[in-house]
Design a protein around this motif. Sequence first.
Motif, PDB file in Angstrom:
ATOM      1  N   LEU A 272      47.088  47.834  40.347  1.00  0.00           N
ATOM      2  CA  LEU A 272      46.299  46.432  40.051  1.00  0.00           C
ATOM      3  C   LEU A 272      46.903  45.433  41.224  1.00  0.00           C
ATOM      4  CD1 LEU A 272      44.770  45.383  37.698  1.00  0.00           C
ATOM      5  CD2 LEU A 272      46.967  44.425  36.698  1.00  0.00           C
TER       6      LEU A 272
ATOM      7  N   GLN B  66      59.330  38.050  30.547  1.00  0.00           N
ATOM      8  CA  GLN B  66      59.708  37.540  32.045  1.00  0.00           C
ATOM      9  C   GLN B  66      61.193  37.099  32.398  1.00  0.00           C
ATOM     10  OE1 GLN B  66      58.209  33.758  33.913  1.00  0.00           O
ATOM     11  NE2 GLN B  66      56.729  35.071  34.712  1.00  0.00           N
TER      12      GLN B  66
ATOM     13  N   TYR C 258      41.640  40.142  38.910  1.00  0.00           N
ATOM     14  CA  TYR C 258      42.496  41.327  39.527  1.00  0.00           C
ATOM     15  C   TYR C 258      41.625  42.530  39.356  1.00  0.00           C
ATOM     16  CZ  TYR C 258      47.069  39.043  39.342  1.00  0.00           C
ATOM     17  OH  TYR C 258      48.188  38.530  39.558  1.00  0.00           O
TER      18      TYR C 258
ATOM     19  N   GLU D  77      45.628  28.348  35.034  1.00  0.00           N
ATOM     20  CA  GLU D  77      45.072  29.060  36.313  1.00  0.00           C
ATOM     21  C   GLU D  77      44.199  30.413  35.796  1.00  0.00           C
ATOM     22  OE1 GLU D  77      49.608  28.916  37.739  1.00  0.00           O
ATOM     23  OE2 GLU D  77      48.112  29.311  39.579  1.00  0.00           O
TER      24      GLU D  77
ATOM     25  N   PHE E  11      51.816  43.405  41.581  1.00  0.00           N
ATOM     26  CA  PHE E  11      52.144  44.452  40.558  1.00  0.00           C
ATOM     27  C   PHE E  11      52.466  45.762  41.019  1.00  0.00           C
ATOM     28  CE2 PHE E  11      50.714  43.059  36.440  1.00  0.00           C
ATOM     29  CZ  PHE E  11      50.020  42.088  36.636  1.00  0.00           C
TER      30      PHE E  11
ATOM     31  N   ARG F 107      52.415  28.806  34.941  1.00  0.00           N
ATOM     32  CA  ARG F 107      52.773  29.888  36.066  1.00  0.00           C
ATOM     33  C   ARG F 107      53.796  30.689  35.284  1.00  0.00           C
ATOM     34  NH1 ARG F 107      54.162  25.359  40.740  1.00  0.00           N
ATOM     35  NH2 ARG F 107      52.189  24.319  40.614  1.00  0.00           N
TER      36      ARG F 107
ATOM     37  N   ALA G 207      56.551  29.235  43.855  1.00  0.00           N
ATOM     38  CA  ALA G 207      55.606  29.139  44.688  1.00  0.00           C
ATOM     39  C   ALA G 207      54.323  28.221  43.895  1.00  0.00           C
ATOM     40  CB  ALA G 207      54.746  30.507  44.636  1.00  0.00           C
ATOM     41  N   GLY G 208      53.309  27.753  44.982  1.00  0.00           N
ATOM     42  CA  GLY G 208      52.247  27.041  44.431  1.00  0.00           C
ATOM     43  C   GLY G 208      51.285  27.252  43.311  1.00  0.00           C
ATOM     44  N   VAL G 209      51.320  28.708  43.345  1.00  0.00           N
ATOM     45  CA  VAL G 209      50.343  29.299  42.294  1.00  0.00           C
ATOM     46  C   VAL G 209      50.844  30.442  41.766  1.00  0.00           C
ATOM     47  CG1 VAL G 209      49.310  30.816  44.013  1.00  0.00           C
ATOM     48  CG2 VAL G 209      47.901  30.096  42.081  1.00  0.00           C
ATOM     49  N   ASN G 210      50.681  30.881  40.555  1.00  0.00           N
ATOM     50  CA  ASN G 210      51.267  32.016  39.823  1.00  0.00           C
ATOM     51  C   ASN G 210      50.647  33.337  40.253  1.00  0.00           C
ATOM     52  OD1 ASN G 210      52.591  33.577  38.031  1.00  0.00           O
ATOM     53  ND2 ASN G 210      51.539  32.938  36.228  1.00  0.00           N
ATOM     54  N   GLU G 211      50.762  33.848  41.484  1.00  0.00           N
ATOM     55  CA  GLU G 211      50.521  35.034  42.083  1.00  0.00           C
ATOM     56  C   GLU G 211      51.428  36.335  41.719  1.00  0.00           C
ATOM     57  OE1 GLU G 211      48.572  34.396  45.932  1.00  0.00           O
ATOM     58  OE2 GLU G 211      49.044  36.575  46.341  1.00  0.00           O
ATOM     59  N   GLN G 212      51.024  37.170  40.840  1.00  0.00           N
ATOM     60  CA  GLN G 212      51.634  38.146  40.608  1.00  0.00           C
ATOM     61  C   GLN G 212      51.384  39.387  41.364  1.00  0.00           C
ATOM     62  OE1 GLN G 212      52.876  38.319  36.328  1.00  0.00           O
ATOM     63  NE2 GLN G 212      53.140  36.296  36.326  1.00  0.00           N
TER      64      GLN G 212
ATOM     65  N   PHE H  13      42.232  33.991  37.229  1.00  0.00           N
ATOM     66  CA  PHE H  13      42.357  34.867  38.319  1.00  0.00           C
ATOM     67  C   PHE H  13      41.322  36.068  38.018  1.00  0.00           C
ATOM     68  CE2 PHE H  13      46.395  33.363  39.889  1.00  0.00           C
ATOM     69  CZ  PHE H  13      47.179  32.660  38.803  1.00  0.00           C
TER      70      PHE H  13
ATOM     71  N   LEU I 111      45.587  41.458  42.951  1.00  0.00           N
ATOM     72  CA  LEU I 111      44.605  40.153  43.142  1.00  0.00           C
ATOM     73  C   LEU I 111      43.439  40.304  43.761  1.00  0.00           C
ATOM     74  CD1 LEU I 111      44.832  37.341  41.880  1.00  0.00           C
ATOM     75  CD2 LEU I 111      46.338  36.587  43.839  1.00  0.00           C
TER      76      LEU I 111
END
Lengths: 108, 114
Positions: free
Chosen positions: A44, B48, A36, A32, B105, A93, B98-103, A34, A46
Amino acid sequence: AQRVTQPEKLLSVFKGAPVELKCNYSYSGSPELFWYVQYSRQRLQLLLRHISRESIKGFTADLNKGETSFHLKKPFAQEEDSAMYYCALSVGRRALTFGSGTRLQVQP
Amino acid sequence: DAGVTQSPTHLIKTRGQQVTLRCSPKSGHDTVSWYQQALGQGPQFIFQYYEEEERQRGNFPDRFSGHQFPNYSSELNVNALLLGDSALYLCASSLALAGVNEQYFGPGTRLTVT
């Protein structure tokens, strides 16, 4: 191990000019990707994720698996786009692997 | 929702001391990741936590340890501080399913080791 490279530390453009922030990655599978962004004195956050294929604040990014790139583009830069931009990769993930960042300066 | 919160904001410690940093995840999130950001660099993954266990670890020595509590909040502990540990420490939260690794901060804790 995966790696993200952002070759430019600083990119300076004039307002209204096109912008392209480069990002190359090394990973043999399907990660994946991204972008940021960190505006001055903010956390920070997304901006874009490749899986969504969306345009946010006029920015787009296309994943090119052949060139292992995920460049960030905007046709007409605005002064409020000035910020630090980080490209990041995730596998399974879990952890995000970040590039070293590119500072975008949009001059009036 | 205040989003991800971290405490303290700033911290100054002496070489050899120990430090504990705290993080509360965004409401609804169950996973917490910690990153170290040195000056002029991108964030580097430390570890993590999910379901109160360390799920993944980056390339950091055992001096770096952590904990996740039943309410999903987390602590980062660093023992025997070195000058090189001076950095911004970022906490990020996400949802494991979740469907996507959205982190998301937090604002970070700035640690200075003298």
